[in-house]
Design a protein around this motif. Structure first.
Motif, PDB file in Angstrom:
ATOM      1  N   VAL A 143     -48.805 -53.489  17.062  1.00  0.00           N
ATOM      2  CA  VAL A 143     -47.875 -54.283  17.866  1.00  0.00           C
ATOM      3  C   VAL A 143     -48.443 -54.372  19.279  1.00  0.00           C
ATOM      4  CG1 VAL A 143     -45.558 -54.406  18.814  1.00  0.00           C
ATOM      5  CG2 VAL A 143     -45.899 -53.575  16.470  1.00  0.00           C
ATOM      6  N   PRO A 144     -48.609 -55.577  19.835  1.00  0.00           N
ATOM      7  CA  PRO A 144     -49.249 -55.706  21.146  1.00  0.00           C
ATOM      8  C   PRO A 144     -48.452 -54.993  22.245  1.00  0.00           C
ATOM      9  CG  PRO A 144     -49.147 -57.824  20.027  1.00  0.00           C
ATOM     10  CD  PRO A 144     -48.287 -56.883  19.238  1.00  0.00           C
ATOM     11  N   VAL A 145     -49.128 -54.156  23.006  1.00  0.00           N
ATOM     12  CA  VAL A 145     -48.522 -53.438  24.129  1.00  0.00           C
ATOM     13  C   VAL A 145     -49.559 -53.321  25.239  1.00  0.00           C
ATOM     14  CG1 VAL A 145     -46.938 -52.073  22.686  1.00  0.00           C
ATOM     15  CG2 VAL A 145     -49.221 -51.178  23.217  1.00  0.00           C
ATOM     16  N   GLY A 146     -49.096 -52.913  26.413  1.00  0.00           N
ATOM     17  CA  GLY A 146     -50.004 -52.559  27.501  1.00  0.00           C
ATOM     18  C   GLY A 146     -51.026 -53.618  27.817  1.00  0.00           C
ATOM     19  N   ALA A 147     -52.299 -53.233  27.709  1.00  0.00           N
ATOM     20  CA  ALA A 147     -53.388 -54.115  28.111  1.00  0.00           C
ATOM     21  C   ALA A 147     -53.511 -55.345  27.232  1.00  0.00           C
ATOM     22  CB  ALA A 147     -54.706 -53.337  28.089  1.00  0.00           C
ATOM     23  N   GLU A 148     -52.947 -55.318  26.023  1.00  0.00           N
ATOM     24  CA  GLU A 148     -53.056 -56.471  25.135  1.00  0.00           C
ATOM     25  C   GLU A 148     -52.201 -57.643  25.590  1.00  0.00           C
ATOM     26  OE1 GLU A 148     -53.931 -54.746  20.777  1.00  0.00           O
ATOM     27  OE2 GLU A 148     -52.090 -53.985  21.671  1.00  0.00           O
ATOM     28  N   LEU A 149     -51.336 -57.412  26.595  1.00  0.00           N
ATOM     29  CA  LEU A 149     -50.460 -58.470  27.096  1.00  0.00           C
ATOM     30  C   LEU A 149     -50.777 -58.841  28.535  1.00  0.00           C
ATOM     31  CD1 LEU A 149     -47.134 -57.093  25.571  1.00  0.00           C
ATOM     32  CD2 LEU A 149     -48.565 -58.941  24.678  1.00  0.00           C
ATOM     33  N   THR A 150     -51.891 -58.346  29.051  1.00  0.00           N
ATOM     34  CA  THR A 150     -52.287 -58.610  30.433  1.00  0.00           C
ATOM     35  C   THR A 150     -53.783 -58.899  30.466  1.00  0.00           C
ATOM     36  OG1 THR A 150     -52.942 -56.375  31.098  1.00  0.00           O
ATOM     37  CG2 THR A 150     -50.579 -56.867  31.097  1.00  0.00           C
ATOM     38  N   ALA A 151     -54.300 -59.185  31.647  1.00  0.00           N
ATOM     39  CA  ALA A 151     -55.736 -59.406  31.808  1.00  0.00           C
ATOM     40  C   ALA A 151     -56.440 -58.144  32.303  1.00  0.00           C
ATOM     41  CB  ALA A 151     -55.977 -60.552  32.780  1.00  0.00           C
ATOM     42  N   GLU A 152     -55.768 -57.002  32.232  1.00  0.00           N
ATOM     43  CA  GLU A 152     -56.338 -55.746  32.711  1.00  0.00           C
ATOM     44  C   GLU A 152     -56.422 -54.751  31.561  1.00  0.00           C
ATOM     45  OE1 GLU A 152     -54.282 -55.442  37.084  1.00  0.00           O
ATOM     46  OE2 GLU A 152     -53.002 -55.265  35.311  1.00  0.00           O
ATOM     47  N   SER A 153     -57.582 -54.128  31.406  1.00  0.00           N
ATOM     48  CA  SER A 153     -57.701 -53.033  30.452  1.00  0.00           C
ATOM     49  C   SER A 153     -57.431 -51.695  31.141  1.00  0.00           C
ATOM     50  CB  SER A 153     -59.098 -53.020  29.828  1.00  0.00           C
ATOM     51  OG  SER A 153     -59.290 -54.178  29.046  1.00  0.00           O
ATOM     52  N   SER A 154     -58.016 -51.522  32.307  1.00  0.00           N
ATOM     53  CA  SER A 154     -57.776 -50.316  33.093  1.00  0.00           C
ATOM     54  C   SER A 154     -56.550 -50.561  33.967  1.00  0.00           C
ATOM     55  CB  SER A 154     -58.989 -49.993  33.959  1.00  0.00           C
ATOM     56  OG  SER A 154     -60.134 -49.805  33.158  1.00  0.00           O
ATOM     57  N   ARG A 155     -55.410 -50.058  33.500  1.00  0.00           N
ATOM     58  CA  ARG A 155     -54.127 -50.357  34.150  1.00  0.00           C
ATOM     59  C   ARG A 155     -53.476 -49.063  34.612  1.00  0.00           C
ATOM     60  NH1 ARG A 155     -50.379 -51.414  30.670  1.00  0.00           N
ATOM     61  NH2 ARG A 155     -49.214 -52.962  31.869  1.00  0.00           N
ATOM     62  N   ARG A 156     -52.935 -49.092  35.820  1.00  0.00           N
ATOM     63  CA  ARG A 156     -52.126 -47.948  36.215  1.00  0.00           C
ATOM     64  C   ARG A 156     -50.735 -48.098  35.605  1.00  0.00           C
ATOM     65  NH1 ARG A 156     -48.571 -47.972  40.455  1.00  0.00           N
ATOM     66  NH2 ARG A 156     -48.216 -49.939  41.540  1.00  0.00           N
ATOM     67  N   ALA A 157     -49.985 -47.032  35.562  1.00  0.00           N
ATOM     68  CA  ALA A 157     -48.704 -47.024  34.857  1.00  0.00           C
ATOM     69  C   ALA A 157     -47.585 -47.546  35.756  1.00  0.00           C
ATOM     70  CB  ALA A 157     -48.396 -45.606  34.368  1.00  0.00           C
ATOM     71  N   ARG A 158     -47.484 -48.874  35.861  1.00  0.00           N
ATOM     72  CA  ARG A 158     -46.459 -49.500  36.705  1.00  0.00           C
ATOM     73  C   ARG A 158     -45.046 -49.342  36.139  1.00  0.00           C
ATOM     74  NH1 ARG A 158     -50.640 -53.182  36.477  1.00  0.00           N
ATOM     75  NH2 ARG A 158     -51.720 -53.442  38.459  1.00  0.00           N
ATOM     76  N   GLY A 159     -44.954 -49.134  34.848  1.00  0.00           N
ATOM     77  CA  GLY A 159     -43.644 -49.121  34.202  1.00  0.00           C
ATOM     78  C   GLY A 159     -42.745 -47.987  34.643  1.00  0.00           C
ATOM     79  N   PHE A 160     -43.326 -46.863  35.076  1.00  0.00           N
ATOM     80  CA  PHE A 160     -42.496 -45.742  35.498  1.00  0.00           C
ATOM     81  C   PHE A 160     -41.616 -46.127  36.686  1.00  0.00           C
ATOM     82  CE2 PHE A 160     -46.159 -43.079  33.776  1.00  0.00           C
ATOM     83  CZ  PHE A 160     -45.504 -42.787  32.583  1.00  0.00           C
ATOM     84  N   ALA A 161     -42.196 -46.793  37.691  1.00  0.00           N
ATOM     85  CA  ALA A 161     -41.435 -47.183  38.877  1.00  0.00           C
ATOM     86  C   ALA A 161     -40.380 -48.230  38.536  1.00  0.00           C
ATOM     87  CB  ALA A 161     -42.374 -47.716  39.959  1.00  0.00           C
ATOM     88  N   VAL A 162     -40.717 -49.164  37.647  1.00  0.00           N
ATOM     89  CA  VAL A 162     -39.744 -50.188  37.248  1.00  0.00           C
ATOM     90  C   VAL A 162     -38.572 -49.536  36.518  1.00  0.00           C
ATOM     91  CG1 VAL A 162     -39.389 -52.309  35.941  1.00  0.00           C
ATOM     92  CG2 VAL A 162     -41.565 -51.934  37.127  1.00  0.00           C
ATOM     93  N   TRP A 163     -38.885 -48.659  35.581  1.00  0.00           N
ATOM     94  CA  TRP A 163     -37.840 -47.938  34.845  1.00  0.00           C
ATOM     95  C   TRP A 163     -36.928 -47.179  35.810  1.00  0.00           C
ATOM     96  CZ3 TRP A 163     -36.265 -42.889  34.236  1.00  0.00           C
ATOM     97  CH2 TRP A 163     -35.490 -42.586  33.102  1.00  0.00           C
ATOM     98  N   ALA A 164     -37.540 -46.477  36.778  1.00  0.00           N
ATOM     99  CA  ALA A 164     -36.753 -45.684  37.722  1.00  0.00           C
ATOM    100  C   ALA A 164     -35.892 -46.566  38.623  1.00  0.00           C
ATOM    101  CB  ALA A 164     -37.681 -44.813  38.567  1.00  0.00           C
ATOM    102  N   GLY A 165     -36.452 -47.682  39.100  1.00  0.00           N
ATOM    103  CA  GLY A 165     -35.677 -48.575  39.960  1.00  0.00           C
ATOM    104  C   GLY A 165     -34.487 -49.179  39.238  1.00  0.00           C
ATOM    105  N   LEU A 166     -34.699 -49.579  37.988  1.00  0.00           N
ATOM    106  CA  LEU A 166     -33.592 -50.144  37.213  1.00  0.00           C
ATOM    107  C   LEU A 166     -32.530 -49.086  36.924  1.00  0.00           C
ATOM    108  CD1 LEU A 166     -35.621 -52.375  34.731  1.00  0.00           C
ATOM    109  CD2 LEU A 166     -34.122 -53.167  36.583  1.00  0.00           C
ATOM    110  N   ARG A 167     -32.944 -47.859  36.631  1.00  0.00           N
ATOM    111  CA  ARG A 167     -31.982 -46.783  36.399  1.00  0.00           C
ATOM    112  C   ARG A 167     -31.195 -46.480  37.675  1.00  0.00           C
ATOM    113  NH1 ARG A 167     -32.180 -42.789  32.425  1.00  0.00           N
ATOM    114  NH2 ARG A 167     -30.507 -41.862  33.683  1.00  0.00           N
ATOM    115  N   GLU A 168     -31.874 -46.526  38.825  1.00  0.00           N
ATOM    116  CA  GLU A 168     -31.196 -46.246  40.094  1.00  0.00           C
ATOM    117  C   GLU A 168     -30.110 -47.273  40.374  1.00  0.00           C
ATOM    118  OE1 GLU A 168     -32.148 -45.952  44.907  1.00  0.00           O
ATOM    119  OE2 GLU A 168     -33.797 -45.854  43.469  1.00  0.00           O
ATOM    120  N   LEU A 169     -30.413 -48.545  40.156  1.00  0.00           N
ATOM    121  CA  LEU A 169     -29.469 -49.616  40.496  1.00  0.00           C
ATOM    122  C   LEU A 169     -28.430 -49.850  39.401  1.00  0.00           C
ATOM    123  CD1 LEU A 169     -31.864 -52.284  42.044  1.00  0.00           C
ATOM    124  CD2 LEU A 169     -30.215 -50.870  43.276  1.00  0.00           C
ATOM    125  N   GLY A 170     -28.866 -49.842  38.142  1.00  0.00           N
ATOM    126  CA  GLY A 170     -27.992 -50.283  37.069  1.00  0.00           C
ATOM    127  C   GLY A 170     -27.787 -51.792  37.158  1.00  0.00           C
TER     128      GLY A 170
END
Length: 455
Positions: free
Chosen positions: A328-355
């Motif tokens: 199932v396509p995830v991570g780098a398979e859906l972007t133009a970057e293979s070497s990717r930092r983990a941006r999802g942690f901050a997005v997850w945290a921001g959404l949890r903070e706000l609701g």
């Protein structure tokens, strides 16, 4: 390796001290370019340096050149702030140093992106089955969306663009509004289509695409592979295209609809503004930023696609050593970057903070503050040129030269920061209200400074 605890705490303490200073520090940097360059320059030492000293030297060199763009009175470039939980998540993400290529390189990073992506789709009104790639900004997101569009419309014409390239391919029509964002044109350049391919459509008085004009352009051209770029959130006025009518029209012509919604797509997160993006679920791909209205630290954006197989076909690749790819396509398979930092942690945290309620309140508050800016500056005798539908305000202080002088003087004053722009052949101050910490007091203080400087 020595225990990094004291070093990391010193860095975090400095970041917290800086964040606490934002409400009171001058917004613009009183920049001495030569001194700033000298502070960072010099020969590279031959011997190693103690990490504590390196950190101290970095802080001393950078401080004079920092712009308080994360603060409550920065109104330039549609820049958001950085939510506390999202910032903290970015700090630990740097410590974890995860390679977010796929679920083998970092199962946690991929799981965070999956959860945050589902929340994003729910908030924005994007279909639940859409795929989402976590990218750097809307330049990358628009490129991913248009790459998927290029794949699909050429595949429908019997052409495999990933294998055969564009030489000899059927000609693609790209239709976009006169007031599209510049990243659309750069994406077309990067994808080998070029900017000459664009068939422009006039804009209505507030900057949204003119539906009658779109209908005429679609009808006038030759049938064939067609991509139409729509916009939610005109970069100058905040105007949103009529997505429902436009999507239905384009699909009747067999075209692909890509929506550049860098900040305006967030209108879908609030019941008060959701009507502005009615019909967005009918599009084929979408681009949206996290570091603008969601107030996620830089750099954070999202490329959504209603056709996950097309998304993956356009962006993924395989290699013998690339363990974990091909499912199932995830991570780098859906972007133009293979070497990717983990941006999802901050997005997850921001959404949890706000609701969901907090995201809606953030959108509503910024829109109300933009209207407060417009009403106050109009009352002060200045011209507000646009209908304030979201968080963008265009202000003229007379002729173009005087407007530019006022913009420069406001930036030098330091109370607030707003940029200049050209719209419909005239110069304006552009005020973008996107920060979660901005208050009515910040707006009133900024208005007072603008009126004082303009006088």
């Amino acid at each position: 390796m020595e225990d990094p605890s004291r070093l990391f705490r010193a860095a975090a303490d400095h970041a917290a001290d800086y964040r606490r200073s934002l409400p009171d520090r001058p917004v613009g940097a009183p920049l001495d370019d030569a001194a700033l360059v000298d502070a960072f320059a010099g020969p590279l030492p031959s011997a190693p340096s103690p990490p504590e000293q390196v950190l101290a030297d970095l802080l001393a060199a950078a401080e004079p050149g920092l712009v308080a763009s994360a603060g409550p009175r920065y109104f330039g470039f549609v820049v958001g702030g950085a939510l506390p939980a999202a910032t903290a998540a970015d700090i630990v993400a740097a410590g974890w140093d995860q390679l977010a290529t796929n679920a083998v390189t970092s199962p946690a990073a991929v799981a965070a992106e999956a959860a945050a992506g589902a929340w994003l789709k729910q908030l924005l009104g994007i279909p639940a089955w859409a795929s989402v790639g976590f990218v750097t900004g809307c330049q990358a997101a628009n490129t991913v969306g248009l790459a998927a569009a290029r794949h699909r419309v050429l595949a429908d014409a019997g052409w495999d663009v990933e294998r055969r390239g564009l030489l000899g391919a059927p000609r693609i029509r790209v239709i976009a509004g006169d007031e599209r964002h510049a990243t659309i044109d750069r994406s077309l350049r990067l994808l080998g289509l070029g900017t000459d391919v664009v068939e422009p459509v006039p804009a209505d008085p507030n900057g949204a695409i003119d539906l009658a004009g779109l209908r005429e352009v679609l009808r006038a051209g030759s049938p064939g592979p067609t991509i139409v770029c729509l916009q939610s959130g005109n970069v100058n006025t905040g105007a949103c295209d009529q997505l429902r009518e436009a999507c239905e029209l384009v699909h009747r012509h067999g075209g692909w609809v890509h929506v550049d919604g860098a900040f305006g797509l967030w209108a879908g997160a609030s019941p008060a503004t959701r009507h502005l993006v009615d019909g967005l679920d009918l599009a084929d791909s979408w681009a949206c930023d996290g570091h603008k209205w969601l107030n996620i630290p830089y750099d954070s954006a999202f490329a959504f696609c209603a056709h996950p197989d097309v998304h993956a076909a356009a962006m993924s690749y395989t290699a013998a050593y690339l363990v974990g790819s091909g499912g199932v396509p995830v991570g780098a398979e859906l972007t133009a970057e293979s070497s990717r930092r983990a941006r999802g942690f901050a997005v997850w945290a921001g959404l949890r903070e706000l609701g969901s309620d907090g995201v809606a309140a953030l959108v509503d508050r910024c829109c109300a503050l933009a209207r407060r800016f417009a009403e106050s500056l109009t009352s002060a005798g200045f011209e507000v040129a646009n209908e304030v539908v979201l968080n963008q305000v265009l202000v003229s202080f007379g002729d173009d030269a005087r407007t530019d002088q006022v913009v420069a003087a406001v930036q030098a004053d330091g109370t607030c920061w707003a940029g200049g722009t050209t719209w419909r052949g005239r110069r304006f101050m552009r005020i973008s209200v996107s920060n979660a910490t901005t208050t009515e007091e910040d707006v009133d203080r900024s208005v007072a400074a603008i009126v004082r400087v303009a006088a």
